[in-house]
Design a protein around this motif. Structure first.
Motif, PDB file in Angstrom:
ATOM      1  N   MET A   1       8.060   4.560   5.818  1.00 40.31           N
ATOM      2  CA  MET A   1       7.179   5.090   6.843  1.00 40.31           C
ATOM      3  C   MET A   1       5.758   5.130   6.291  1.00 40.31           C
ATOM      4  SD  MET A   1       7.189   8.702   8.925  1.00 40.31           S
ATOM      5  CE  MET A   1       8.881   8.588   9.325  1.00 40.31           C
ATOM      6  N   CYS A   2       4.817   4.678   7.079  1.00 39.60           N
ATOM      7  CA  CYS A   2       3.409   4.637   6.667  1.00 39.60           C
ATOM      8  C   CYS A   2       2.615   5.634   7.499  1.00 39.60           C
ATOM      9  CB  CYS A   2       2.838   3.250   6.897  1.00 39.60           C
ATOM     10  SG  CYS A   2       3.687   1.953   6.022  1.00 39.60           S
ATOM     11  N   PRO A   3       1.789   6.455   6.849  1.00 41.70           N
ATOM     12  CA  PRO A   3       0.942   7.354   7.632  1.00 41.70           C
ATOM     13  C   PRO A   3      -0.216   6.578   8.259  1.00 41.70           C
ATOM     14  CG  PRO A   3       0.476   7.617   5.310  1.00 41.70           C
ATOM     15  CD  PRO A   3       1.633   6.668   5.428  1.00 41.70           C
ATOM     16  N   LEU A   4      -0.431   6.776   9.524  1.00 41.14           N
ATOM     17  CA  LEU A   4      -1.542   6.144  10.229  1.00 41.14           C
ATOM     18  C   LEU A   4      -2.615   7.204  10.415  1.00 41.14           C
ATOM     19  CD1 LEU A   4       0.460   4.146  12.910  1.00 41.14           C
ATOM     20  CD2 LEU A   4      -0.286   3.395  10.651  1.00 41.14           C
ATOM     21  N   VAL A   5      -3.760   7.016   9.776  1.00 41.46           N
ATOM     22  CA  VAL A   5      -4.801   8.037   9.744  1.00 41.46           C
ATOM     23  C   VAL A   5      -6.072   7.486  10.370  1.00 41.46           C
ATOM     24  CG1 VAL A   5      -6.154   9.566   8.264  1.00 41.46           C
ATOM     25  CG2 VAL A   5      -3.818   8.970   7.618  1.00 41.46           C
ATOM     26  N   ILE A   6      -6.664   8.289  11.250  1.00 42.74           N
ATOM     27  CA  ILE A   6      -7.949   7.959  11.853  1.00 42.74           C
ATOM     28  C   ILE A   6      -8.905   9.078  11.510  1.00 42.74           C
ATOM     29  CG2 ILE A   6      -9.192   7.488  13.982  1.00 42.74           C
ATOM     30  CD1 ILE A   6      -6.556   6.627  15.225  1.00 42.74           C
ATOM     31  N   GLY A   7     -10.082   8.722  11.003  1.00 43.97           N
ATOM     32  CA  GLY A   7     -11.083   9.711  10.628  1.00 43.97           C
ATOM     33  C   GLY A   7     -11.913  10.160  11.818  1.00 43.97           C
TER      34      GLY A   7
ATOM     35  N   PHE B   1     -14.913   9.679  12.581  1.00 45.80           N
ATOM     36  CA  PHE B   1     -15.892   8.714  13.077  1.00 45.80           C
ATOM     37  C   PHE B   1     -15.243   7.407  13.505  1.00 45.80           C
ATOM     38  CE2 PHE B   1     -18.107  11.500  10.091  1.00 45.80           C
ATOM     39  CZ  PHE B   1     -19.049  12.046  10.950  1.00 45.80           C
ATOM     40  N   GLY B   2     -13.936   7.435  13.734  1.00 51.58           N
ATOM     41  CA  GLY B   2     -13.215   6.264  14.211  1.00 51.58           C
ATOM     42  C   GLY B   2     -12.760   5.325  13.114  1.00 51.58           C
ATOM     43  N   GLU B   3     -12.935   5.704  11.847  1.00 51.78           N
ATOM     44  CA  GLU B   3     -12.472   4.837  10.765  1.00 51.78           C
ATOM     45  C   GLU B   3     -10.968   4.990  10.592  1.00 51.78           C
ATOM     46  OE1 GLU B   3     -14.403   7.508  10.406  1.00 51.78           O
ATOM     47  OE2 GLU B   3     -13.713   8.711   8.723  1.00 51.78           O
ATOM     48  N   ILE B   4     -10.339   3.949  10.062  1.00 51.88           N
ATOM     49  CA  ILE B   4      -8.884   3.940   9.911  1.00 51.88           C
ATOM     50  C   ILE B   4      -8.514   3.698   8.455  1.00 51.88           C
ATOM     51  CG2 ILE B   4      -8.423   3.214  12.281  1.00 51.88           C
ATOM     52  CD1 ILE B   4      -8.103   0.361  11.270  1.00 51.88           C
ATOM     53  N   ASN B   5      -7.316   4.131   8.078  1.00 56.61           N
ATOM     54  CA  ASN B   5      -6.857   3.903   6.703  1.00 56.61           C
ATOM     55  C   ASN B   5      -6.239   2.515   6.561  1.00 56.61           C
ATOM     56  OD1 ASN B   5      -4.396   4.345   8.024  1.00 56.61           O
ATOM     57  ND2 ASN B   5      -3.541   5.526   6.350  1.00 56.61           N
ATOM     58  N   GLY B   6      -5.869   2.164   5.340  1.00 63.16           N
ATOM     59  CA  GLY B   6      -5.335   0.841   5.055  1.00 63.16           C
ATOM     60  C   GLY B   6      -4.043   0.535   5.777  1.00 63.16           C
TER      61      GLY B   6
ATOM     62  N   LEU C   1      -1.254  -2.486  10.234  1.00 64.10           N
ATOM     63  CA  LEU C   1      -0.580  -2.518  11.531  1.00 64.10           C
ATOM     64  C   LEU C   1      -1.395  -3.317  12.545  1.00 64.10           C
ATOM     65  CD1 LEU C   1       1.659  -1.599  13.494  1.00 64.10           C
ATOM     66  CD2 LEU C   1       0.287   0.469  13.898  1.00 64.10           C
ATOM     67  N   ILE C   2      -2.693  -3.097  12.571  1.00 67.99           N
ATOM     68  CA  ILE C   2      -3.558  -3.827  13.498  1.00 67.99           C
ATOM     69  C   ILE C   2      -3.514  -5.325  13.218  1.00 67.99           C
ATOM     70  CG2 ILE C   2      -5.998  -4.250  14.042  1.00 67.99           C
ATOM     71  CD1 ILE C   2      -6.376  -1.242  14.136  1.00 67.99           C
ATOM     72  N   VAL C   3      -3.534  -5.696  11.944  1.00 68.96           N
ATOM     73  CA  VAL C   3      -3.466  -7.118  11.580  1.00 68.96           C
ATOM     74  C   VAL C   3      -2.145  -7.719  12.047  1.00 68.96           C
ATOM     75  CG1 VAL C   3      -3.324  -8.711   9.628  1.00 68.96           C
ATOM     76  CG2 VAL C   3      -5.099  -6.959   9.679  1.00 68.96           C
ATOM     77  N   GLU C   4      -1.046  -7.004  11.840  1.00 72.01           N
ATOM     78  CA  GLU C   4       0.259  -7.513  12.288  1.00 72.01           C
ATOM     79  C   GLU C   4       0.309  -7.660  13.801  1.00 72.01           C
ATOM     80  OE1 GLU C   4       2.957  -8.643  10.590  1.00 72.01           O
ATOM     81  OE2 GLU C   4       1.641  -8.494   8.849  1.00 72.01           O
ATOM     82  N   LEU C   5      -0.206  -6.672  14.528  1.00 76.15           N
ATOM     83  CA  LEU C   5      -0.221  -6.748  15.990  1.00 76.15           C
ATOM     84  C   LEU C   5      -1.097  -7.900  16.474  1.00 76.15           C
ATOM     85  CD1 LEU C   5      -0.484  -2.961  16.879  1.00 76.15           C
ATOM     86  CD2 LEU C   5       1.499  -4.445  17.211  1.00 76.15           C
ATOM     87  N   ALA C   6      -2.243  -8.084  15.838  1.00 71.33           N
ATOM     88  CA  ALA C   6      -3.151  -9.164  16.217  1.00 71.33           C
ATOM     89  C   ALA C   6      -2.506 -10.522  15.972  1.00 71.33           C
ATOM     90  CB  ALA C   6      -4.461  -9.045  15.444  1.00 71.33           C
ATOM     91  N   ASN C   7      -1.836 -10.671  14.838  1.00 73.02           N
ATOM     92  CA  ASN C   7      -1.167 -11.932  14.530  1.00 73.02           C
ATOM     93  C   ASN C   7      -0.044 -12.214  15.517  1.00 73.02           C
ATOM     94  OD1 ASN C   7      -2.857 -12.251  12.352  1.00 73.02           O
ATOM     95  ND2 ASN C   7      -1.360 -11.548  10.861  1.00 73.02           N
TER      96      ASN C   7
END
Length: 68
Positions: free
Chosen positions: A1-7, A9-14, A19-25
């Motif tokens: 399980m990976c924690p999905l963190v949003i700061g 100011f809209g920044e995201i963790n690694g 996840l975004i890269v996998e969804l985009a691909n």
């Protein structure tokens, strides 16, 4: 399980970025021609930019609502 963190100011963790890269691909592989992209790589880049922007905007709006 990976924690999905949003700061705040809209920044995201690694992990969220992975996840975004996998969804985009995944989204680009089957429909890059219908998207009007010239290549699979172009479609992936467009999808990544769209997803990052959407997540950032949504997170920033929700943060602003919390401050009201």
């Amino acid at each position: 399980m990976c924690p999905l963190v949003i700061g705040p100011f809209g920044e995201i963790n690694g992990d969220f970025d992975k996840l975004i890269v996998e969804l985009a691909n995944f989204g680009a592989e089957g429909s890059w021609r219908q998207m009007g992209a010239r290549s699979l790589q172009e479609a992936r880049a467009c999808n990544r930019a769209f997803l990052r922007r959407s997540v950032g905007i949504c997170a920033t709006r929700q943060n602003a609502q919390l401050k009201e």
